[in-house]
Design a protein around this motif. Structure first.
Motif, PDB file in Angstrom:
ATOM      1  N   PHE A  65      -0.182  -2.721   3.617  1.00  0.00           N
ATOM      2  CA  PHE A  65       1.062  -2.811   2.935  1.00  0.00           C
ATOM      3  C   PHE A  65       1.007  -1.714   1.867  1.00  0.00           C
ATOM      4  O   PHE A  65       2.193  -1.579   1.638  1.00  0.00           O
ATOM      5  N   THR A  68       3.036   1.116   4.175  1.00  0.00           N
ATOM      6  CA  THR A  68       4.410   0.803   4.601  1.00  0.00           C
ATOM      7  C   THR A  68       5.491   0.591   3.526  1.00  0.00           C
ATOM      8  O   THR A  68       6.429   0.347   3.675  1.00  0.00           O
ATOM      9  N   THR A  69       4.811   0.802   2.218  1.00  0.00           N
ATOM     10  CA  THR A  69       5.802   0.621   1.061  1.00  0.00           C
ATOM     11  C   THR A  69       5.784   1.674   0.186  1.00  0.00           C
ATOM     12  O   THR A  69       6.126   1.751  -1.002  1.00  0.00           O
ATOM     13  N   GLU A  74      11.410  -0.024   0.726  1.00  0.00           N
ATOM     14  CA  GLU A  74      10.120  -0.995   0.664  1.00  0.00           C
ATOM     15  C   GLU A  74       9.460  -0.515  -0.828  1.00  0.00           C
ATOM     16  O   GLU A  74       8.767  -1.532  -1.273  1.00  0.00           O
ATOM     17  N   TYR A  77      10.262  -3.176  -3.485  1.00  0.00           N
ATOM     18  CA  TYR A  77       9.210  -4.418  -3.531  1.00  0.00           C
ATOM     19  C   TYR A  77       7.553  -4.120  -4.187  1.00  0.00           C
ATOM     20  O   TYR A  77       7.455  -4.674  -4.909  1.00  0.00           O
ATOM     21  N   ARG A  78       7.252  -2.911  -3.751  1.00  0.00           N
ATOM     22  CA  ARG A  78       6.048  -2.533  -4.269  1.00  0.00           C
ATOM     23  C   ARG A  78       6.167  -2.394  -5.910  1.00  0.00           C
ATOM     24  O   ARG A  78       4.905  -2.552  -6.427  1.00  0.00           O
ATOM     25  N   GLY A 115       5.709 -10.297   2.460  1.00  0.00           N
ATOM     26  CA  GLY A 115       4.472  -9.154   2.845  1.00  0.00           C
ATOM     27  C   GLY A 115       3.441  -9.515   2.246  1.00  0.00           C
ATOM     28  O   GLY A 115       2.155  -9.011   2.849  1.00  0.00           O
ATOM     29  N   VAL A 148      14.037  -6.350   2.621  1.00  0.00           N
ATOM     30  CA  VAL A 148      13.457  -6.087   1.203  1.00  0.00           C
ATOM     31  C   VAL A 148      13.908  -7.135   0.295  1.00  0.00           C
ATOM     32  O   VAL A 148      13.260  -7.789  -0.426  1.00  0.00           O
ATOM     33  N   VAL A 153       8.750  -6.847   4.761  1.00  0.00           N
ATOM     34  CA  VAL A 153       8.333  -5.445   5.285  1.00  0.00           C
ATOM     35  C   VAL A 153       8.146  -5.463   6.931  1.00  0.00           C
ATOM     36  O   VAL A 153       7.027  -5.724   7.303  1.00  0.00           O
TER      37      VAL A 153
END
Length: 285
Positions: A65, A68-69, A74, A77-78, A115, A148, A153
């Motif tokens: 996670f 990939t963010t 992305e 999102y994080r 995710g 997103v 993701v």
């Protein structure tokens, strides 16, 4: 909803494991909540059947996670829901403590493809994936900002997901307790449950362990209070719901089930009160 007795089920061994958490406003989880930030743990079910081996219900967060963010889009999102994953909570570490290797996991039941529920799919290279067909198709089709926007993701999904996918609709269907379910192992020990609204193809899982019947509901309810008091998520969260009216109806159905079956423990995926009830062996949150 017509309530009928829940089925007798062969027992499985069940572990409810906390695999990281994010932080968000309490008001997002249920109407009437405060704006203060609270933790939303991500719980994962690890279930062992004496003949059919290990099954996971979701996978929670993972190092994948974070990997990939790191970049836009992305990264949005994080940053919106900051994630913490202590070393001891990594799912492979917790499974190793149960003498379970990644190759021992035969199947992963995916409640939905957000995710925080599929962050570890890449860690189980031999598992089959059981999911609602509509949810899998949506996850496989979205890219970039549009993905997103739906909290998906794509890089968390295995390249061979489509080849390893067993759509839940292909399993024998049963109607139990007013629910639409599918018999995953052929002996009613693991019943995938249709819980529509939050995302396309959203699933729960009904089973019996330790003398108690348990219903894992994923994000059909974010907290125990949500279904006990029939409080849907805040309007802050409405934008990520696939079908708002179905979300509210499902929440009402969970309320009715919980009220009608004292021996049933309903476990939302992000609720520490529910996890404490399972750990305490009370059967009620």
């Amino acid at each position: 909803m017509l309530l009928t007795p829940l089925p007798q089920q062969p027992e499985v061994t069940f572990h409810w494991l906390r695999v990281g958490h994010c932080k968000g406003p309490e008001a997002m989880a249920r109407q009437g909540g405060r704006l203060r930030l609270i933790e939303f743990p991500s719980y994962v079910g690890a279930l062992h059947h004496p003949d059919h081996g290990w099954t996971l219900f979701d996978t929670g967060y993972s190092q994948h996670f974070f990997d990939t963010t790191r970049r836009f889009p992305e990264l949005v999102y994080r940053n919106l829901l900051p994630v913490t994953l202590p070393e001891a909570e990594h799912l492979p570490h917790q499974l190793a403590a149960l003498d379970v290797e990644p190759g021992d996991v035969r199947r992963v039941v995916v409640s939905h493809f957000h995710g925080d529920h599929v962050g570890g799919l890449l860690d189980y290279p031999h598992a089959r994936f059981i999911a609602g067909a509509a949810g899998a198709e949506q996850a496989l089709s979205l890219r970039g900002v549009n993905a997103v926007r739906h909290a998906i993701v794509p890089a968390l999904l295995p390249d061979d997901l489509r080849d390893r996918l067993d759509p839940v609709e292909e399993f024998p269907e049963l109607a139990v307790g007013g629910l639409r379910t599918w018999d995953l192992l052929g002996d009613r020990s693991l019943l995938a449950v249709d819980l529509p609204g939050h995302m396309p193809g959203h699933l729960g899982l009904l089973f019996t362990s330790g003398g108690r019947q348990v219903l894992l509901v994923g994000d059909a309810a974010w907290t125990t209070r949500s279904f006990r008091e029939v409080r849907p998520p805040s309007r802050l969260a409405k934008g990520i719901m696939h079908d708002w009216s179905s979300t509210v109806r499902t929440l009402g159905a969970l309320h009715d089930l919980d009220a009608a079956h004292d021996d049933l423990l309903v476990l939302p995926a992000h609720c520490p009160e529910g996890a404490a009830a399972w750990a305490a062996g009370t059967g009620r949150a």
